[in-house]
Scaffold this motif. Structure first.
Motif, PDB file in Angstrom:
ATOM      1  N   THR A 285      -9.264   0.410  -3.904  1.00 22.76           N
ATOM      2  CA  THR A 285      -9.509   0.956  -5.236  1.00 22.76           C
ATOM      3  C   THR A 285      -8.561   2.087  -5.591  1.00 22.76           C
ATOM      4  N   ASP A 286      -7.624   2.444  -4.703  1.00 23.61           N
ATOM      5  CA  ASP A 286      -6.607   3.425  -5.070  1.00 23.61           C
ATOM      6  C   ASP A 286      -5.490   2.813  -5.910  1.00 23.61           C
ATOM      7  N   GLY A 287      -5.581   1.483  -6.182  1.00 22.39           N
ATOM      8  CA  GLY A 287      -4.608   0.824  -7.058  1.00 22.39           C
ATOM      9  C   GLY A 287      -3.403   0.269  -6.358  1.00 22.39           C
ATOM     10  N   PRO A 300       3.510   0.378   6.044  1.00 26.13           N
ATOM     11  CA  PRO A 300       3.480  -0.955   5.436  1.00 26.13           C
ATOM     12  C   PRO A 300       4.890  -1.465   5.170  1.00 26.13           C
ATOM     13  N   SER A 301       5.048  -2.767   5.208  1.00 26.73           N
ATOM     14  CA  SER A 301       6.351  -3.365   4.948  1.00 26.73           C
ATOM     15  C   SER A 301       6.659  -3.448   3.459  1.00 26.73           C
ATOM     16  N   GLU A 302       5.640  -3.377   2.605  1.00 23.03           N
ATOM     17  CA  GLU A 302       5.851  -3.493   1.164  1.00 23.03           C
ATOM     18  C   GLU A 302       4.651  -2.892   0.437  1.00 23.03           C
ATOM     19  N   ARG A 303       4.899  -2.386  -0.786  1.00 26.74           N
ATOM     20  CA  ARG A 303       3.848  -1.792  -1.609  1.00 26.74           C
ATOM     21  C   ARG A 303       3.910  -2.383  -3.015  1.00 26.74           C
ATOM     22  N   LEU A 304       2.746  -2.487  -3.637  1.00 25.17           N
ATOM     23  CA  LEU A 304       2.657  -2.923  -5.026  1.00 25.17           C
ATOM     24  C   LEU A 304       1.575  -2.100  -5.711  1.00 25.17           C
ATOM     25  N   VAL A 305       1.920  -1.481  -6.845  1.00 29.39           N
ATOM     26  CA  VAL A 305       0.978  -0.699  -7.646  1.00 29.39           C
ATOM     27  C   VAL A 305       0.479  -1.582  -8.776  1.00 29.39           C
ATOM     28  N   LEU A 306      -0.838  -1.691  -8.915  1.00 27.70           N
ATOM     29  CA  LEU A 306      -1.455  -2.552  -9.922  1.00 27.70           C
ATOM     30  C   LEU A 306      -1.542  -1.846 -11.264  1.00 27.70           C
ATOM     31  N   ASP A 307      -0.392  -1.468 -11.792  1.00 34.44           N
ATOM     32  CA  ASP A 307      -0.324  -0.808 -13.097  1.00 34.44           C
ATOM     33  C   ASP A 307      -0.168  -1.884 -14.170  1.00 34.44           C
ATOM     34  N   PRO A 308      -1.139  -2.045 -15.090  1.00 32.17           N
ATOM     35  CA  PRO A 308      -0.993  -3.087 -16.123  1.00 32.17           C
ATOM     36  C   PRO A 308       0.186  -2.838 -17.051  1.00 32.17           C
ATOM     37  N   GLY A 309       0.655  -1.575 -17.145  1.00 32.89           N
ATOM     38  CA  GLY A 309       1.843  -1.286 -17.943  1.00 32.89           C
ATOM     39  C   GLY A 309       3.138  -1.628 -17.261  1.00 32.89           C
ATOM     40  N   GLU A 311       4.775  -0.137 -14.942  1.00 32.71           N
ATOM     41  CA  GLU A 311       5.644   1.004 -14.734  1.00 32.71           C
ATOM     42  C   GLU A 311       5.473   1.630 -13.362  1.00 32.71           C
ATOM     43  N   GLY A 312       4.539   1.112 -12.561  1.00 33.65           N
ATOM     44  CA  GLY A 312       4.313   1.649 -11.228  1.00 33.65           C
ATOM     45  C   GLY A 312       3.605   2.989 -11.212  1.00 33.65           C
ATOM     46  N   ASN A 313       2.870   3.299 -12.287  1.00 31.90           N
ATOM     47  CA  ASN A 313       2.160   4.570 -12.368  1.00 31.90           C
ATOM     48  C   ASN A 313       0.819   4.438 -11.640  1.00 31.90           C
ATOM     49  N   LEU A 314       0.652   5.199 -10.576  1.00 29.12           N
ATOM     50  CA  LEU A 314      -0.551   5.100  -9.755  1.00 29.12           C
ATOM     51  C   LEU A 314      -1.775   5.664 -10.466  1.00 29.12           C
ATOM     52  N   ASP A 315      -1.568   6.582 -11.427  1.00 27.43           N
ATOM     53  CA  ASP A 315      -2.705   7.160 -12.146  1.00 27.43           C
ATOM     54  C   ASP A 315      -3.361   6.151 -13.073  1.00 27.43           C
ATOM     55  N   ARG A 316      -2.616   5.180 -13.567  1.00 21.87           N
ATOM     56  CA  ARG A 316      -3.152   4.172 -14.472  1.00 21.87           C
ATOM     57  C   ARG A 316      -3.417   2.840 -13.785  1.00 21.87           C
TER      58      ARG A 316
END
Length: 590
Positions: A285-287, A300-309, A311-316
């Motif tokens: 749930t940290d996105g 981790p070998s790779e990261r993905l931020v679930l930002d619907p915009g 833009e890779g913004n972790l706050d959104r």
């Protein structure tokens, strides 16, 4: 994978060394008979008895010959190309074909192979050697047995302070073992004496767990490795990822560091399809979605931020609660979020923005369950809030089939592994619902009251016979399904395919109609806005509007005054009539 276990023992634990020698017999002691003891002698019938100073032991040793195998092959669809030719490159194959055709022995080889090919064709004309005598799926008689499920056993949490069974995972080989993770899912409500252990159960011995796993924090998710049944991966409440090998005991082999792990609980861990069989990915749930190699969990070998915009913004970012990965689609995966949306992703995209393909929105609460149909991977099942929904990848606006709103919250669901049209769901009132979408869609085919407390997790055995349900107070109930629920029915796969295609087309038509109505409404509003703007641009537009408003106001006032006068006249006439009647009645009485 070769497994070698070296067993060592100290020499002092074997006892005194035996020293044997060849020497003649010698008399160590001679005890003469005592005549005074003869009166105590009681003569009995003879009997034989064997005595041994130590326990009977036997030793047996078996050692098989070691067999080494090497896998090598050729893609016969492409032909036997030389090593320096890449069959995927069109230019190289065309160049090589032209070179071979110019060879002098090419024509001679073709002429030599011609008679052999002709003979094979003539044989095939006489007897079709490629005829399929049996279809891909055997004909199964439709079962007339009513759907039912019987309780087999109950696996209870051995700890005094009970915890919720947060996830379940069956052993991938024989399905005789069940891994269960136990966690207190209530935020900041950890009671005193709460244990961190999770267990691997043998379903034939429900009294005590077979293996006790010792995680660094309570496990929220636990998953067997489909390639190596001795290894498990788990996501902890603190966000760390742990890896176990049951042959080494209950302590984790590797644990990720707190700096590189999730900042929220790792709600789902799924094994990936890879050559090494050591790759996993997790959602929280940290996105973030993190990819790991269990041999090296330092980062981790790779990261993905679930930002619907994108833009890779972790706050959104959207918080991940569930994950779905289908081995037949190695580049695609899906994430169910706590905001009620399902995010479809492509791992092989070039940029992070392109990895988020589309978003399916359809639930009011977190998507606790997300799974593709094992027979139709294009369709997937989601559970959130009070409904269960079946989606198609081709439709993003809405689902194609959904259940009515239940009275209790749905917590988990899964497809049947043997029947394409059957899925299972559990609710917080302790009820298990079994759905057959071919039979009926508005209500479940079978509803069972499994226990009095809330059910939180659900997992079906690969053979489709046993179903495990985890409750809020740490109990795991094993249910045995009837033959009708664990055996595929006649033409079930084709009927479900037709139904899913029909519902998909129906939703597409409805979406097109809604889109057309929205466009018409938008064009109508724009046209009215333009007319208003045109009136405002006129020379006497304000004066005309004021005059029109005044005339409308006075006309309304006149209508209201006329109504009031008519009502007053009517009341006056009624009053006069009533007074005349009273005078007539008094005169007649006199």
């Amino acid at each position: 994978m070769e497994v070698v276990h070296v067993y060592s023992k100290r020499r002092s634990e074997f006892g005194r060394q035996c020293l044997l020698s060849d020497r003649p017999a010698e008399l160590l002691v001679d005890i003469p008979p005592d005549p005074s003891l003869a009166r105590h002698f009681v003569q009995r019938s003879p009997r034989d008895r064997a005595l041994q100073a130590c326990g009977d032991m036997s030793e047996h040793e078996v050692n098989t010959l070691r067999f080494e195998s090497d896998s090598s092959g050729m893609n016969h669809l492409e032909g036997g190309w030389p090593k320096d030719i890449n069959p995927q490159e069109m230019e190289q194959t065309i160049r090589f074909r032209k070179k071979v055709e110019k060879d002098e022995g090419y024509i001679a080889s073709i002429l030599q192979l011609g008679p052999a090919m002709e003979r094979c064709i003539l044989q095939n004309n006489g007897v079709n050697i490629y005829q399929e005598f049996f279809s891909e799926e055997p004909d199964v008689e439709e079962s007339l047995e009513a759907p039912a499920a019987n309780t087999v056993s109950l696996l209870r949490d051995p700890q005094q302070v009970k915890r919720t069974v947060s996830s379940l995972s069956w052993h991938p080989d024989d399905g005789r073992k069940l891994a269960a993770s136990y966690c207190c899912l209530q935020f900041q409500r950890r009671p005193a004496g709460l244990s961190l252990d999770s267990y691997v159960w043998d379903i034939e011995n429900p009294n005590r767990p077979e293996v006790t796993l010792k995680p660094p924090s309570m496990l929220v998710s636990l998953q067997y490795n489909p390639k190596d049944p001795h290894t498990l991966a788990g996501g902890c409440y603190c966000g760390k990822i742990a890896f176990w090998d049951t042959r080494r005991g209950g302590q984790p082999v590797e644990v990720s560091s707190a700096e590189q792990s999730h900042r929220d609980p790792a709600y789902k861990v799924v094994w990936l399809q890879s050559k090494t069989g050591t790759d996993t990915f997790s959602a929280s749930t940290d996105g973030q979605v993190l990819w790991w190699d269990v041999r090296k969990l330092s980062e981790p070998s790779e990261r993905l931020v679930l930002d619907p915009g994108r833009e890779g913004n972790l706050d959104r970012a959207l918080g991940g609660v569930s994950l779905e990965f289908e081995p037949t689609m190695p580049t695609k995966f899906m994430v169910g979020t706590e905001q009620g949306a399902v995010v479809s992703c492509n791992r092989k995209a070039k940029t992070a923005a392109e990895k988020l393909v589309c978003v399916y929105e359809g639930h009011h609460g977190p998507v606790y369950a997300l799974q593709r149909n094992p027979f139709f991977p294009k369709n997937f099942l989601t559970v959130g809030d009070w409904t269960a929904r079946i989606w198609s990848e081709d439709l993003k606006e809405s689902s194609i089939i959904w259940s009515r709103y239940q009275t209790s919250y749905l917590m988990d669901a899964c497809w049947s592994t043997v029947r394409p049209s059957v899925f299972f769901s559990v609710k917080m009132d302790g009820t298990l619902d079994i759905w057959d979408v071919l039979l009926r869609q508005n209500e479940p085919t079978l509803s069972l009251k499994v226990c009095e407390e809330a059910l939180h997790s659900l997992q079906l055995q690969d053979q489709g016979r046993l179903l495990a349900c985890g409750s809020q107070l740490g109990g795991t109930t094993l249910l045995e399904l009837s033959t009708g629920l664990s055996t595929i029915q006649r033409d079930e796969k084709s009927l479900l395919a037709t139904m899913l295609e029909r519902e998909t087309k129906r939703e597409k038509i409805l979406e097109a109609r809604q889109r057309e109505l929205r466009l018409k409404e938008r064009s109508r509003s724009e046209q009215s806005r333009e007319e208003e703007v045109g009136l405002e641009d006129g020379n006497h537009a304000p004066d005309q509007l004021i005059a029109k408003a005044e005339s409308d106001f006075y006309s309304v006032v006149e209508v209201e005054l006329r109504k009031r006068r008519d009502q007053e006249d009517l009341n006056h006439q009624e009053k006069e009539v009533s007074e005349e009647k009273e005078v007539e009645e008094t005169s007649s009485s006199l």
